[in-house]
Design an enzyme around this catalytic site. Structure first.
Site, PDB file in Angstrom:
ATOM      1  N   ARG A 180     -25.523 -16.510  29.488  1.00  0.00           N
ATOM      2  CA  ARG A 180     -24.324 -17.094  28.550  1.00  0.00           C
ATOM      3  C   ARG A 180     -25.902 -17.632  27.696  1.00  0.00           C
ATOM      4  O   ARG A 180     -25.442 -17.848  27.239  1.00  0.00           O
ATOM      5  CB  ARG A 180     -24.146 -18.263  29.683  1.00  0.00           C
ATOM      6  CG  ARG A 180     -22.878 -18.728  28.395  1.00  0.00           C
ATOM      7  CD  ARG A 180     -21.934 -19.401  28.560  1.00  0.00           C
ATOM      8  NE  ARG A 180     -22.560 -20.184  29.377  1.00  0.00           N
ATOM      9  CZ  ARG A 180     -21.240 -21.452  29.555  1.00  0.00           C
ATOM     10  NH1 ARG A 180     -19.665 -20.798  30.126  1.00  0.00           N
ATOM     11  NH2 ARG A 180     -21.508 -22.667  31.254  1.00  0.00           N
ATOM     12  N   HIS A 219     -31.869 -28.287   5.871  1.00  0.00           N
ATOM     13  CA  HIS A 219     -30.968 -27.431   6.106  1.00  0.00           C
ATOM     14  C   HIS A 219     -31.020 -25.869   6.769  1.00  0.00           C
ATOM     15  O   HIS A 219     -30.534 -25.571   7.787  1.00  0.00           O
ATOM     16  CB  HIS A 219     -29.505 -27.462   5.412  1.00  0.00           C
ATOM     17  CG  HIS A 219     -28.733 -29.276   5.756  1.00  0.00           C
ATOM     18  ND1 HIS A 219     -29.417 -29.974   5.086  1.00  0.00           N
ATOM     19  CD2 HIS A 219     -28.239 -29.076   5.884  1.00  0.00           C
ATOM     20  CE1 HIS A 219     -28.692 -30.971   5.172  1.00  0.00           C
ATOM     21  NE2 HIS A 219     -27.314 -30.336   5.854  1.00  0.00           N
ATOM     22  N   LYS A 250     -22.272 -21.830  23.467  1.00  0.00           N
ATOM     23  CA  LYS A 250     -22.402 -23.226  24.126  1.00  0.00           C
ATOM     24  C   LYS A 250     -23.788 -24.576  23.338  1.00  0.00           C
ATOM     25  O   LYS A 250     -24.883 -24.376  23.742  1.00  0.00           O
ATOM     26  CB  LYS A 250     -22.801 -22.930  25.766  1.00  0.00           C
ATOM     27  CG  LYS A 250     -22.934 -24.596  26.596  1.00  0.00           C
ATOM     28  CD  LYS A 250     -22.834 -24.267  27.972  1.00  0.00           C
ATOM     29  CE  LYS A 250     -22.920 -25.831  28.667  1.00  0.00           C
ATOM     30  NZ  LYS A 250     -21.835 -26.034  28.633  1.00  0.00           N
ATOM     31  N   ARG A 282     -37.575 -31.156   7.770  1.00  0.00           N
ATOM     32  CA  ARG A 282     -35.635 -31.481   7.755  1.00  0.00           C
ATOM     33  C   ARG A 282     -35.402 -31.243   6.661  1.00  0.00           C
ATOM     34  O   ARG A 282     -36.502 -31.115   5.237  1.00  0.00           O
ATOM     35  CB  ARG A 282     -35.285 -33.198   7.171  1.00  0.00           C
ATOM     36  CG  ARG A 282     -34.092 -33.346   7.615  1.00  0.00           C
ATOM     37  CD  ARG A 282     -33.651 -34.518   7.673  1.00  0.00           C
ATOM     38  NE  ARG A 282     -31.982 -34.072   7.855  1.00  0.00           N
ATOM     39  CZ  ARG A 282     -30.962 -33.917   7.790  1.00  0.00           C
ATOM     40  NH1 ARG A 282     -30.921 -34.059   5.842  1.00  0.00           N
ATOM     41  NH2 ARG A 282     -29.687 -33.706   7.693  1.00  0.00           N
ATOM     42  N   LEU A 298     -15.566 -22.170  25.582  1.00  0.00           N
ATOM     43  CA  LEU A 298     -16.174 -21.085  26.146  1.00  0.00           C
ATOM     44  C   LEU A 298     -15.922 -20.762  27.514  1.00  0.00           C
ATOM     45  O   LEU A 298     -14.931 -21.247  27.878  1.00  0.00           O
ATOM     46  CB  LEU A 298     -17.270 -22.432  26.636  1.00  0.00           C
ATOM     47  CG  LEU A 298     -18.484 -22.191  27.460  1.00  0.00           C
ATOM     48  CD1 LEU A 298     -19.119 -22.022  26.700  1.00  0.00           C
ATOM     49  CD2 LEU A 298     -19.043 -24.120  27.897  1.00  0.00           C
ATOM     50  N   TYR A 347     -27.337 -25.277  24.868  1.00  0.00           N
ATOM     51  CA  TYR A 347     -27.702 -25.646  26.535  1.00  0.00           C
ATOM     52  C   TYR A 347     -27.209 -25.325  27.783  1.00  0.00           C
ATOM     53  O   TYR A 347     -26.064 -24.776  27.776  1.00  0.00           O
ATOM     54  CB  TYR A 347     -26.658 -27.087  26.041  1.00  0.00           C
ATOM     55  CG  TYR A 347     -25.337 -27.695  26.397  1.00  0.00           C
ATOM     56  CD1 TYR A 347     -25.700 -27.992  28.034  1.00  0.00           C
ATOM     57  CD2 TYR A 347     -25.228 -27.465  25.447  1.00  0.00           C
ATOM     58  CE1 TYR A 347     -24.318 -28.839  27.453  1.00  0.00           C
ATOM     59  CE2 TYR A 347     -23.830 -27.991  25.444  1.00  0.00           C
ATOM     60  CZ  TYR A 347     -23.214 -28.278  26.192  1.00  0.00           C
ATOM     61  OH  TYR A 347     -22.387 -28.649  26.485  1.00  0.00           O
ATOM     62  N   GLU A 397      -8.954 -25.870  25.534  1.00  0.00           N
ATOM     63  CA  GLU A 397      -9.049 -26.055  26.295  1.00  0.00           C
ATOM     64  C   GLU A 397      -9.418 -27.797  26.652  1.00  0.00           C
ATOM     65  O   GLU A 397      -8.863 -28.172  26.073  1.00  0.00           O
ATOM     66  CB  GLU A 397     -10.351 -24.807  26.434  1.00  0.00           C
ATOM     67  CG  GLU A 397     -11.937 -25.815  25.542  1.00  0.00           C
ATOM     68  CD  GLU A 397     -12.782 -24.718  25.552  1.00  0.00           C
ATOM     69  OE1 GLU A 397     -13.497 -24.367  26.606  1.00  0.00           O
ATOM     70  OE2 GLU A 397     -13.891 -24.385  24.235  1.00  0.00           O
TER      71      GLU A 397
END
Length: 285
Positions: free
Chosen positions: A51, A101, A146, A99, A202, A32, A178
């Site tokens: 990014r 993995h 991110k 579903r 990040l 995101y 951070e």
């Protein structure tokens, strides 16, 4: 009625639905970005989307849009929602499939959504500063991506909220990394320091802009790790993020930072950063 962007189409927010087997919902399998909007214009939009593309490459999500194509779509989304000051949020997940993995086959297309939200500048925090606490950094070791895997960040932010603080400052083995949703900076003897851009943080777009400003203005800046002891001994502390800009931290763990007042170097950086916004987006209050 607000409009959202879903897989390249503009639709009413009420019609935007995600399948229960979307991998973002079930695995946090996605990425995101959040872009700040001032005066109806995106600030550092290119950098955020570059990014986003970098994050997609790191986890092998194939984004079919170029940076330019995404900019055009997001500009239209901002226009349709009449956003003056606010944010654009966007995310890509690996898509919807039964579903499992393991990654689905390449035939499963990523899911892309974006929406806007009005948000004014945090003027009071910028002027007066905020408080923070320190917490152990329990996140995974690829914080440079991110991703939607934000549970560690959420837990750290909740600890700050329970302590009536704005932010949690995270550390690994007594080294500050951070904040829960920001980059952390200290100033000592006029030297500005922040953790180097590696897998443990990040590399914030605002962080990058501040480093550029320091280098351009002849301010000494070092991208290197510092300890909790350095944090406590600092002359000034501040955080940076897309929505918080350059926000002073005036107390840590209920102990004032130096005099407990916003420092002069932080004020200088705020002024320089504001000029960057104005140069891109026009006058702001």
């Amino acid at each position: 009625m607000s409009t959202v962007l879903m897989n390249g189409e503009f639709i009413p927010r009420e019609e935007a639905k995600v399948d229960i087997e979307d991998r973002g919902y079930q695995f946090g399998d996605g990425i995101y970005e959040v872009i700040r909007v001032y005066n109806g214009k995106m600030f550092t939009g290119n950098e955020h989307l570059e990014r986003l593309q970098a994050s997609s490459g790191k986890i092998n999500i194939q984004i079919s849009y170029t940076v330019h194509e995404l900019l055009v779509l997001l500009e239209e989304l901002i226009r349709r929602n009449n956003i003056h000051n606010g944010i654009v949020y966007m995310q890509f997940t690996r898509g919807t499939c039964p579903r499992n993995h393991a990654y689905p086959t390449s035939e499963v297309p990523p899911m892309f959504i974006a929406y806007t939200k009005p948000l004014e500048r945090p003027k009071e925090n910028l002027a007066n500063g905020v408080s923070a606490i320190t917490v152990e950094d329990i996140r995974w070791s690829r914080c440079d991506i991110k991703s939607l895997n934000l549970l560690g960040n959420v837990m750290a932010k909740q600890k700050a909220a329970e302590a009536n603080c704005y932010e949690s400052i995270q550390y690994r083995d007594l080294t500050v990394t951070e904040g829960s949703s920001s980059n952390i900076w200290i100033i000592k003897d006029q030297t500005i320091r922040t953790h180097e851009a590696n897998q443990y943080i990040l590399n914030g777009i605002t962080r990058q802009k501040i480093v550029e400003i320091c280098q351009r203005q002849g301010l000494e800046v070092k991208e290197e790790a510092f300890s909790i002891e350095d944090l406590i001994d600092a002359d000034e502390v501040f955080l940076s993020s897309t929505t918080s800009e350059v926000t002073p931290i005036v107390s840590v763990n209920n102990v004032p930072v130096a005099s407990g007042e916003v420092g002069e170097t932080t004020k200088t950086l705020q002024d320089y950063f504001k000029k960057e916004i104005i140069a891109c987006c026009g006058e702001i209050e």
